[in-house]
Design a protein around this motif. Structure first.
Motif, mmCIF file in Angstrom:
data_model
loop_
_atom_site.group_PDB
_atom_site.id
_atom_site.type_symbol
_atom_site.label_atom_id
_atom_site.label_comp_id
_atom_site.label_asym_id
_atom_site.label_seq_id
_atom_site.Cartn_x
_atom_site.Cartn_y
_atom_site.Cartn_z
ATOM 1 N N THR A 197 39.027 40.621 47.552
ATOM 2 C CA THR A 197 39.715 41.170 46.044
ATOM 3 C C THR A 197 40.058 42.657 45.721
ATOM 4 O O THR A 197 41.010 43.064 45.394
ATOM 5 C CB THR A 197 38.845 40.268 44.966
ATOM 6 O OG1 THR A 197 38.961 38.913 45.314
ATOM 7 C CG2 THR A 197 39.751 40.565 43.658
ATOM 8 N N LEU B 45 37.346 34.042 42.852
ATOM 9 C CA LEU B 45 37.949 35.395 43.366
ATOM 10 C C LEU B 45 38.833 34.740 44.339
ATOM 11 O O LEU B 45 39.978 35.440 44.598
ATOM 12 C CB LEU B 45 36.718 36.016 43.896
ATOM 13 C CG LEU B 45 35.995 36.690 43.203
ATOM 14 C CD1 LEU B 45 34.842 37.612 43.863
ATOM 15 C CD2 LEU B 45 36.629 37.907 42.226
ATOM 16 N N VAL C 91 41.790 34.235 42.426
ATOM 17 C CA VAL C 91 42.668 35.465 42.220
ATOM 18 C C VAL C 91 43.265 36.296 43.393
ATOM 19 O O VAL C 91 44.374 36.677 43.053
ATOM 20 C CB VAL C 91 41.343 36.499 41.675
ATOM 21 C CG1 VAL C 91 42.091 38.035 41.657
ATOM 22 C CG2 VAL C 91 40.812 36.141 40.444
ATOM 23 N N ASN C 92 42.688 35.940 44.562
ATOM 24 C CA ASN C 92 43.321 36.503 45.672
ATOM 25 C C ASN C 92 44.683 35.888 46.271
ATOM 26 O O ASN C 92 45.740 36.595 46.263
ATOM 27 C CB ASN C 92 42.389 36.181 47.071
ATOM 28 C CG ASN C 92 41.097 37.347 46.880
ATOM 29 O OD1 ASN C 92 41.216 38.208 46.096
ATOM 30 N ND2 ASN C 92 40.251 37.043 47.693
ATOM 31 N N TYR D 205 46.416 34.400 43.681
ATOM 32 C CA TYR D 205 47.559 34.952 42.644
ATOM 33 C C TYR D 205 47.988 36.250 42.942
ATOM 34 O O TYR D 205 49.193 36.683 42.839
ATOM 35 C CB TYR D 205 46.608 35.042 41.284
ATOM 36 C CG TYR D 205 47.562 35.867 40.323
ATOM 37 C CD1 TYR D 205 48.743 34.905 39.566
ATOM 38 C CD2 TYR D 205 47.358 37.029 39.784
ATOM 39 C CE1 TYR D 205 49.556 35.456 38.629
ATOM 40 C CE2 TYR D 205 48.288 37.468 38.742
ATOM 41 C CZ TYR D 205 49.207 36.727 38.312
ATOM 42 O OH TYR D 205 49.892 37.387 37.250
#
Length: 335
Positions: free
Chosen positions: A110, A165, A168-169, A171
């Motif tokens: 990330t 996470l 999130v990665n 996204y």
């Protein structure tokens, strides 16, 4: 009695040395295969000429500019992950505790992705990976501490954070420009294809310094293996040493992730393989590093050659093997 103990220790040392030597032989064999074979065929004599600086330009470019850095990077990254896994599993006393399981690999990824997609697409991902890994350590420790510190809660907090996470990665990839997202996606699979000589220098310096850090507290590390109460009785400042080792392991993970992306299984399995092969009671650090280096190099050679000319990202191959390994651990635990 003392002579019997001496004989047992001697046999263990011999077994340890033989195991390390055999593992190195396997790694050396994989390195030779990695340098000699591929879409561009080069004879041993041509490779030797390239290494001596007397080969033709094409062979020199392929051998010194592409294959040798890739082999060296695989060895260094594998050693870093093996060491990180050994530290985590010893501190947690759990064979499933590793950077990729408890979220540190995802955190490093990330941090690197934020740098690549939002800040400086052309810069090195290493600072972002280190920062991301350390922040993940801090978050996991805070979550675990707020729930009452225990090894089980720490691992569960890391698993939950890893899932978050990973989202999130994904996204970040959807928000990045197409070309950057394509390169970042390949990097997220875990690949050594773009490794350069500069990457090898960075890896060698970083892994070397961090390994020295582990060596400095090696005696305390071994005392912790005997249990927290025993370590305290031996004068170990348990909290400080544990935090120091976790930070070192997180930095090792971040260093490996910055160059090759998140690579699973190696940190998880290398310490356990090393322990079984050497017959050690605890998890041996040196053997874990050597095993991790050999496992990753062998996996990368297979990833390059199995479906040639198509190359599989090594992270995908280690992920498949890692899944099978987890099934084996669960089945063995039930028995």
């Amino acid at each position: 009695m003392s002579s019997a103990v001496h004989r047992v220790r001697s046999r263990r040392r011999v077994r340890y040395g033989v195991a390390i030597a055999l593992t190195l032989v396997v790694g050396l064999t994989a390195a030779v295969v990695g340098v000699l074979t591929g879409s561009f065929q080069a004879s041993p004599a041509e490779v030797a000429s390239a290494l001596q600086g007397t080969g033709d330009a094409r062979t020199t470019l392929v051998v010194l500019g592409m294959r040798m850095p890739r082999v060296a990077a695989a060895l260094l990254i594998g050693a870093a992950l093996g060491l990180a896994g050994a530290v985590f599993q010893t501190l947690a006393r759990n064979p499933l505790a590793s950077p990729d399981i408890v979220g540190f690999s995802a955190g490093s990824a990330t941090g690197a992705l934020i740098g690549l997609t939002l800040i400086a697409p052309t810069a090195s991902p290493a600072p972002g990976a280190w920062i991301g890994g350390l922040l993940t350590v801090a978050v996991v420790m805070l979550i675990a501490r707020s729930a009452g510190v225990s090894k089980e809660r720490t691992i569960l907090a890391g698993i939950a954070l890893a899932i978050l996470l990973s989202a999130v990665n994904d996204y970040l990839l959807t928000r990045a420009p197409l070309e950057i997202a394509r390169n970042a996606s390949q990097w997220l699979y875990g690949s050594l294809a773009a490794t350069s000589g500069a990457d090898v220098v960075t890896l060698a310096l970083s892994v070397g310094v961090l390994a020295v850090g582990i060596a400095v507290v090696h005696r305390d590390f071994r005392a912790i293996e005997l249990g927290d109460d025993t370590a305290r009785a031996l004068g170990v400042r348990l909290g400080r040493v544990r935090l120091f080792l976790i930070v070192i392991a997180a930095l090792l993970t971040g260093t490996a992730t910055a160059v090759a992306g998140p690579i699973g299984f190696v940190a998880l399995a290398a310490p356990q393989l090393a322990r079984r092969v050497t017959g050690s009671g605890g998890i041996p650090l040196l053997a874990s590093a050597v095993t991790g280096a050999t496992v990753l190099l062998v996996a990368d050679v297979i990833a390059q050659r199995a479906l040639a000319p198509l190359q599989i990202p090594v992270g995908l191959l280690t992920g498949v093997v890692g899944g099978a390994y987890l099934f084996w651990v669960v089945a063995r635990g039930r028995r």
